[in-house]
Design a protein around this motif. Structure first.
Motif, PDB file in Angstrom:
ATOM      1  N   ILE A  86      36.469  37.484  39.223  1.00 50.59           N
ATOM      2  CA  ILE A  86      37.768  37.119  39.784  1.00 50.59           C
ATOM      3  C   ILE A  86      38.014  35.618  39.647  1.00 50.59           C
ATOM      4  CG2 ILE A  86      39.131  37.080  41.910  1.00 50.59           C
ATOM      5  CD1 ILE A  86      37.672  39.683  42.703  1.00 50.59           C
ATOM      6  N   THR A  87      36.983  34.802  39.893  1.00 49.06           N
ATOM      7  CA  THR A  87      37.123  33.351  39.744  1.00 49.06           C
ATOM      8  C   THR A  87      37.480  32.983  38.306  1.00 49.06           C
ATOM      9  OG1 THR A  87      35.549  32.951  41.542  1.00 49.06           O
ATOM     10  CG2 THR A  87      35.950  31.146  39.994  1.00 49.06           C
ATOM     11  N   SER A  88      36.796  33.602  37.338  1.00 50.40           N
ATOM     12  CA  SER A  88      37.071  33.322  35.929  1.00 50.40           C
ATOM     13  C   SER A  88      38.481  33.753  35.548  1.00 50.40           C
ATOM     14  CB  SER A  88      36.049  34.040  35.042  1.00 50.40           C
ATOM     15  OG  SER A  88      34.737  33.601  35.313  1.00 50.40           O
ATOM     16  N   ALA A  89      38.878  34.947  35.997  1.00 50.14           N
ATOM     17  CA  ALA A  89      40.203  35.462  35.660  1.00 50.14           C
ATOM     18  C   ALA A  89      41.301  34.565  36.203  1.00 50.14           C
ATOM     19  CB  ALA A  89      40.350  36.892  36.191  1.00 50.14           C
ATOM     20  N   MET A  90      41.155  34.138  37.451  1.00 46.65           N
ATOM     21  CA  MET A  90      42.191  33.305  38.071  1.00 46.65           C
ATOM     22  C   MET A  90      42.227  31.899  37.472  1.00 46.65           C
ATOM     23  SD  MET A  90      42.162  34.500  42.054  1.00 46.65           S
ATOM     24  CE  MET A  90      42.865  36.109  42.512  1.00 46.65           C
ATOM     25  N   ALA A  91      41.081  31.420  37.020  1.00 42.64           N
ATOM     26  CA  ALA A  91      41.043  30.089  36.414  1.00 42.64           C
ATOM     27  C   ALA A  91      41.807  30.053  35.099  1.00 42.64           C
ATOM     28  CB  ALA A  91      39.599  29.660  36.196  1.00 42.64           C
ATOM     29  N   PHE A  92      41.813  31.172  34.360  1.00 43.49           N
ATOM     30  CA  PHE A  92      42.471  31.197  33.063  1.00 43.49           C
ATOM     31  C   PHE A  92      43.906  31.700  33.132  1.00 43.49           C
ATOM     32  CE2 PHE A  92      38.352  30.310  31.479  1.00 43.49           C
ATOM     33  CZ  PHE A  92      38.523  29.838  30.187  1.00 43.49           C
ATOM     34  N   GLY A  93      44.306  32.276  34.268  1.00 50.00           N
ATOM     35  CA  GLY A  93      45.687  32.730  34.394  1.00 50.00           C
ATOM     36  C   GLY A  93      45.973  33.931  33.513  1.00 50.00           C
ATOM     37  N   ASP A  94      47.089  33.902  32.774  1.00 49.05           N
ATOM     38  CA  ASP A  94      47.511  35.026  31.951  1.00 49.05           C
ATOM     39  C   ASP A  94      46.605  35.151  30.731  1.00 49.05           C
ATOM     40  OD1 ASP A  94      48.748  36.974  30.497  1.00 49.05           O
ATOM     41  OD2 ASP A  94      50.675  35.948  30.300  1.00 49.05           O
ATOM     42  N   PRO A  95      45.768  36.207  30.664  1.00 55.19           N
ATOM     43  CA  PRO A  95      44.826  36.329  29.540  1.00 55.19           C
ATOM     44  C   PRO A  95      45.518  36.602  28.211  1.00 55.19           C
ATOM     45  CG  PRO A  95      44.764  38.307  30.904  1.00 55.19           C
ATOM     46  CD  PRO A  95      45.628  37.314  31.624  1.00 55.19           C
ATOM     47  N   ASN A  96      46.782  37.055  28.255  1.00 49.44           N
ATOM     48  CA  ASN A  96      47.512  37.324  27.011  1.00 49.44           C
ATOM     49  C   ASN A  96      47.798  36.044  26.225  1.00 49.44           C
ATOM     50  OD1 ASN A  96      48.121  40.304  27.024  1.00 49.44           O
ATOM     51  ND2 ASN A  96      48.914  39.748  29.040  1.00 49.44           N
ATOM     52  N   MET A  97      47.653  34.907  26.880  1.00 46.85           N
ATOM     53  CA  MET A  97      47.902  33.622  26.212  1.00 46.85           C
ATOM     54  C   MET A  97      46.692  33.161  25.397  1.00 46.85           C
ATOM     55  SD  MET A  97      49.838  31.606  29.328  1.00 46.85           S
ATOM     56  CE  MET A  97      49.977  30.095  28.335  1.00 46.85           C
ATOM     57  N   PHE A  98      45.568  33.871  25.511  1.00 44.09           N
ATOM     58  CA  PHE A  98      44.336  33.442  24.852  1.00 44.09           C
ATOM     59  C   PHE A  98      43.848  34.516  23.894  1.00 44.09           C
ATOM     60  CE2 PHE A  98      44.569  31.593  29.081  1.00 44.09           C
ATOM     61  CZ  PHE A  98      44.350  30.245  28.837  1.00 44.09           C
ATOM     62  N   GLY A  99      43.115  34.101  22.901  1.00 40.86           N
ATOM     63  CA  GLY A  99      42.434  35.036  22.029  1.00 40.86           C
ATOM     64  C   GLY A  99      41.159  35.538  22.684  1.00 40.86           C
TER      65      GLY A  99
END
Length: 332
Positions: A264-277
């Protein structure tokens, strides 16, 4: 009637959740006319229906209402999850019947078919009673994408209303959903004569979900997706493996805890995962005080935050379990 393949059949835990949902008082009558003991449901809308209203729903087409028998049809896990997430008739009607025009009334159990058709079309197809912000304008040749957009907006509305939900001990605010794929077990403990009939139970707070039973197998493959809502003050997911017994209490085959904080910490730190490869964004490290067999890596995969977990079962002579976790934010 069309039937799903064996791989798409729902888990025993989800079947139990559907039956429990049907037992709620507001789901013991038809969502549209109030007739008692509904035996049908619209899986994508999330309501239970009587036979007469079910016929009208079928006439609307599956792009508006996908009708299934509660007792005769085989449901998929996704269809059951959708029903459970909506919560049944009362929750759905707060959305679909939010703005009744003056003098308009619902049909009753004895209403004729013309009255039913007029009401049900107005409610679901024409969306006349919805909040204006939820209404979708139909475009020629776009019925499937229309329904997808409509369903997404409706579910977003439910999620936002249910982000603060009443549970035992007071108000609990949910921050997202956790999808846990229980993949397989390896070298599990023998609890019957030569084998075991294992199943897995996952617990988070007051929530409990479980896989189906795999008969006579010490290396079972489940590949089942189980869903848990994650509150603000979450703890570890508790995992238990049991051997199913018909005539006596089920035997324990090991336990473990899954720390979901790194995911959860990692997911929230990166925000929208669709913006990253596709990339690694975090890790849950193996240590003497957890059940990990190896470090558990957290990745963005095709726009989703996922984590592979390999666990050594505790308080048992042998057995490993493989999981895959996926974080689903409320707004998704």
């Amino acid at each position: 009637m069309s039937r799903p393949s064996a791989n798409s059949r729902p888990s025993q835990g989800n079947i139990a959740r559907l039956r429990e949902l049907l037992r709620k008082s507001d789901n013991r009558v038809c969502a549209d006319c109030g007739a008692p003991d509904p035996k049908w449901a619209s899986a994508n809308i999330g309501v239970f229906l009587c036979l007469k209203c079910c016929g009208v729903h079928r006439s609307l087409g599956t792009h508006i209402s996908k009708v299934l028998s509660v007792t005769l049809d085989e449901w998929t896990d996704e269809e059951i999850e959708s029903m459970v997430e909506v919560g049944g008739n009362s929750s759905a009607n707060k959305i679909y019947e939010a703005f009744f025009p003056e003098g308009f009334s619902k049909p009753g159990p004895d209403s004729n078919n013309e009255e039913r058709v007029k009401f049900i079309r107005s409610k679901y197809e024409l969306q006349e009673f919805l909040k204006p912000s939820l209404r979708i304008v139909s475009l020629p040749g776009r019925t499937s994408s229309l329904q997808s957009s409509f369903s997404r907006k409706i579910l977003d509305s439910f999620r936002s209303e249910k982000s603060a939900t009443k549970m035992e001990g007071g108000m609990v605010e949910f921050i997202g959903m956790l999808k846990i794929k229980v993949i397989k077990g390896t070298n599990l403990a023998i609890r019957d004569l030569l084998s075991s009939d294992p199943y897995v139970v996952l617990t988070l707070g007051q929530q409990k979900v479980q896989t189906q039973v795999v008969k006579s197998n010490l290396n079972p493959v489940w590949n089942e997706d189980l869903m848990l809502s994650v509150p603000h003050n979450f703890g570890a997911v508790k995992l238990q493996v049991y051997d199913y017994d018909t005539f006596s209490a089920d035997d324990i085959m090991g336990v473990a805890e899954v720390d979901i904080q790194p995911l959860i910490t990692s997911a929230m730190a990166f925000g929208d995962p669709n913006m990253f490869g596709n990339m690694q964004i975090g890790k849950w490290l193996k240590s003497h005080d957890n059940a990990l067999i190896e470090d558990s890596i957290i990745n963005i995969v095709d726009g989703k935050v996922k984590q592979g977990v390999l666990l050594k079962l505790q308080n048992v002579e042998c057995g490993d379990l493989e999981l895959e976790l996926e974080w689903i934010p409320l707004e998704q």
